[in-house]
Scaffold this motif. Structure first.
Motif, PDB file in Angstrom:
ATOM      1  N   LYS A 114       0.849  -1.188   0.000  1.00 42.67           N
ATOM      2  CA  LYS A 114       0.000   0.000   0.000  1.00 42.67           C
ATOM      3  C   LYS A 114       0.888   1.242   0.000  1.00 42.67           C
ATOM      4  CE  LYS A 114      -4.103  -1.955   0.275  1.00 42.67           C
ATOM      5  NZ  LYS A 114      -5.215  -1.708  -0.680  1.00 42.67           N
ATOM      6  N   GLN A 142      -2.022   5.601   2.521  1.00 40.42           N
ATOM      7  CA  GLN A 142      -3.040   4.612   2.895  1.00 40.42           C
ATOM      8  C   GLN A 142      -2.773   4.035   4.286  1.00 40.42           C
ATOM      9  OE1 GLN A 142      -2.605   2.280  -0.765  1.00 40.42           O
ATOM     10  NE2 GLN A 142      -4.789   2.565  -1.169  1.00 40.42           N
ATOM     11  N   ARG A 201      -5.345   4.376   7.249  1.00 39.79           N
ATOM     12  CA  ARG A 201      -5.794   3.152   7.905  1.00 39.79           C
ATOM     13  C   ARG A 201      -5.595   3.243   9.417  1.00 39.79           C
ATOM     14  NH1 ARG A 201      -9.316  -1.097   7.758  1.00 39.79           N
ATOM     15  NH2 ARG A 201      -8.839  -2.147   9.724  1.00 39.79           N
ATOM     16  N   ARG A 209      -6.084   9.789  -6.365  1.00 40.30           N
ATOM     17  CA  ARG A 209      -6.024   9.848  -4.907  1.00 40.30           C
ATOM     18  C   ARG A 209      -7.392   9.627  -4.276  1.00 40.30           C
ATOM     19  NH1 ARG A 209      -1.263  12.567  -3.244  1.00 40.30           N
ATOM     20  NH2 ARG A 209       0.402  11.310  -4.152  1.00 40.30           N
ATOM     21  N   GLU A 212      -7.609   5.984  -4.061  1.00 37.42           N
ATOM     22  CA  GLU A 212      -6.599   5.479  -3.130  1.00 37.42           C
ATOM     23  C   GLU A 212      -7.031   5.690  -1.680  1.00 37.42           C
ATOM     24  OE1 GLU A 212      -2.285   7.092  -1.755  1.00 37.42           O
ATOM     25  OE2 GLU A 212      -2.490   6.748  -3.908  1.00 37.42           O
ATOM     26  N   ASN A 213      -7.585   6.872  -1.391  1.00 36.37           N
ATOM     27  CA  ASN A 213      -7.970   7.194  -0.014  1.00 36.37           C
ATOM     28  C   ASN A 213      -9.135   6.346   0.491  1.00 36.37           C
ATOM     29  OD1 ASN A 213      -5.968   9.130  -0.023  1.00 36.37           O
ATOM     30  ND2 ASN A 213      -7.351  10.872  -0.244  1.00 36.37           N
ATOM     31  N   ASP A 226      -9.490   3.149  -0.507  1.00 39.01           N
ATOM     32  CA  ASP A 226      -9.049   1.758  -0.598  1.00 39.01           C
ATOM     33  C   ASP A 226      -8.203   1.370   0.612  1.00 39.01           C
ATOM     34  OD1 ASP A 226      -8.620  -0.771  -1.604  1.00 39.01           O
ATOM     35  OD2 ASP A 226      -6.968  -0.162  -2.920  1.00 39.01           O
ATOM     36  N   ILE A 227      -8.821   1.432   1.793  1.00 41.78           N
ATOM     37  CA  ILE A 227      -8.064   1.160   3.029  1.00 41.78           C
ATOM     38  C   ILE A 227      -8.778   0.138   3.922  1.00 41.78           C
ATOM     39  CG2 ILE A 227      -6.929   3.421   3.039  1.00 41.78           C
ATOM     40  CD1 ILE A 227      -8.964   4.294   5.186  1.00 41.78           C
TER      41      ILE A 227
END
Length: 319
Positions: free
Chosen positions: A245, A249, A253, A271, A274-275, A277-278
């Motif tokens: 990751k 992230q 998390r 982003r 991405e933000n 996807d935790i």
């Protein structure tokens, strides 16, 4: 908690500093990417554009209003009981909404009223010709009673506070007839606020952490230095490498794994995803502890610092 009509999503889209000319598209793209929690405020100066993005997303069938959690905040100049409802109605009109999921007192700071026709948002200075921050003698008790009235009228589903310290929380809980449901404060690995988090849990308050990546939100404002980035810390980079990751992230998390909601801000599509996807990985207890141990009580958003430099008034609210 008052009218817990639905659960606040753990990751929201923070709207602070999103320029007006890209804001509607940013909101639309965030909803398209899967965000259902939007964190807005009068003071951000972009609620008209936020409303445009929300309406377009709903009209295009990306979501319904009921799918969304919309937060906004009462600005300092509207603390008097006769101005609280006016401020909310202005926000609702700008957002093109009938109600908010959550309305927060933005700062425990009361300032003189500035008419919408004179300047909106009014920001921190009452009279630009004077160039000084002014205060108004409005107790937080009065403001909270007006917030309770908004809840009772069904204009907001939940009410809460931002930037309160432990003393103010104790005080609020002693007189609130309708208890706050959410506390929003700055928190990241350099500002873990352990005592405040523990107290919030004791009072059954959900916590939203703003600026969850720390210094990254403040570089462009010259309120932080590039060397202060938590993303460069060894423990963060090692966890990112172990998990496949990004460092961001890992830090995000850490925020949700503590039990908080977080509201990172970005206008970059990659982003945005991405933000969110935790949720397919976990940090170990050792990683959590080592990231928490980075705490240095470094507060980036502190009126005790920026009010004196920018508004010629020393006004700390934290010790």
């Amino acid at each position: 908690m008052p009218n817990s009509h639905k659960e606040m999503p753990k990751v929201g889209f923070g709207l602070w500093k999103i320029p007006q000319d890209i804001c509607a598209d940013a909101v639309y793209n965030a909803i398209k990417a899967g965000y259902r929690h939007l964190d807005s405020a009068c003071d951000y100066g972009n609620e008209v554009q936020v409303g445009e993005g929300i309406k377009r997303a709903i009209d295009d069938g990306l979501c319904t209003r009921a799918d969304l959690w919309i937060t906004s905040k009462l600005w300092n100049t509207y603390h008097a009981k006769e101005h609280v409802k006016l401020a909310l109605e202005k926000t609702l009109a700008d957002l093109q909404l009938d109600y908010l999921d959550l309305y927060l007192i933005h700062f425990p700071i009361a300032q003189p009223f500035v008419d919408f026709e004179d300047r909106y948002p009014p920001e921190w200075i009452t009279d630009p010709a004077v160039g000084k921050m002014e205060l108004a003698p409005v107790p937080l008790f009065e403001t909270w009673q007006a917030m309770e009235s908004l809840y009772e009228k069904g204009l907001v589903k939940q009410i809460g506070i931002c930037n309160y310290n432990t003393g103010l929380l104790h005080d609020l809980m002693s007189y609130a007839q309708i208890k706050p449901s959410v506390l929003q404060v700055e928190s990241h690995p350099y500002l873990t606020q352990e005592s405040l988090m523990r107290l919030a849990a004791q009072y059954d308050l959900d916590v939203t952490a703003f600026s969850p990546l720390g210094a990254l939100s403040y570089l462009e404002l010259d309120m932080a230095g590039a060397a202060e980035s938590v993303l460069e810390q060894t423990v963060v980079k090692q966890a990112a490498q172990r998990l496949g990751k990004t460092a961001a992230q890992v830090v995000l998390r850490w925020g949700v794994q503590r039990g908080n909601a977080i509201i990172p801000k970005t206008s970059r599509p990659e982003r945005l995803k991405e933000n969110l996807d935790i949720f397919d990985f976990e940090l170990t207890s050792q990683e959590m502890d080592e990231i928490s141990a980075l705490n240095s009580n470094r507060r980036f958003n502190d009126p005790g610092n920026f009010c004196e430099g920018a508004f010629n008034t020393f006004h700390p609210i934290y010790d």
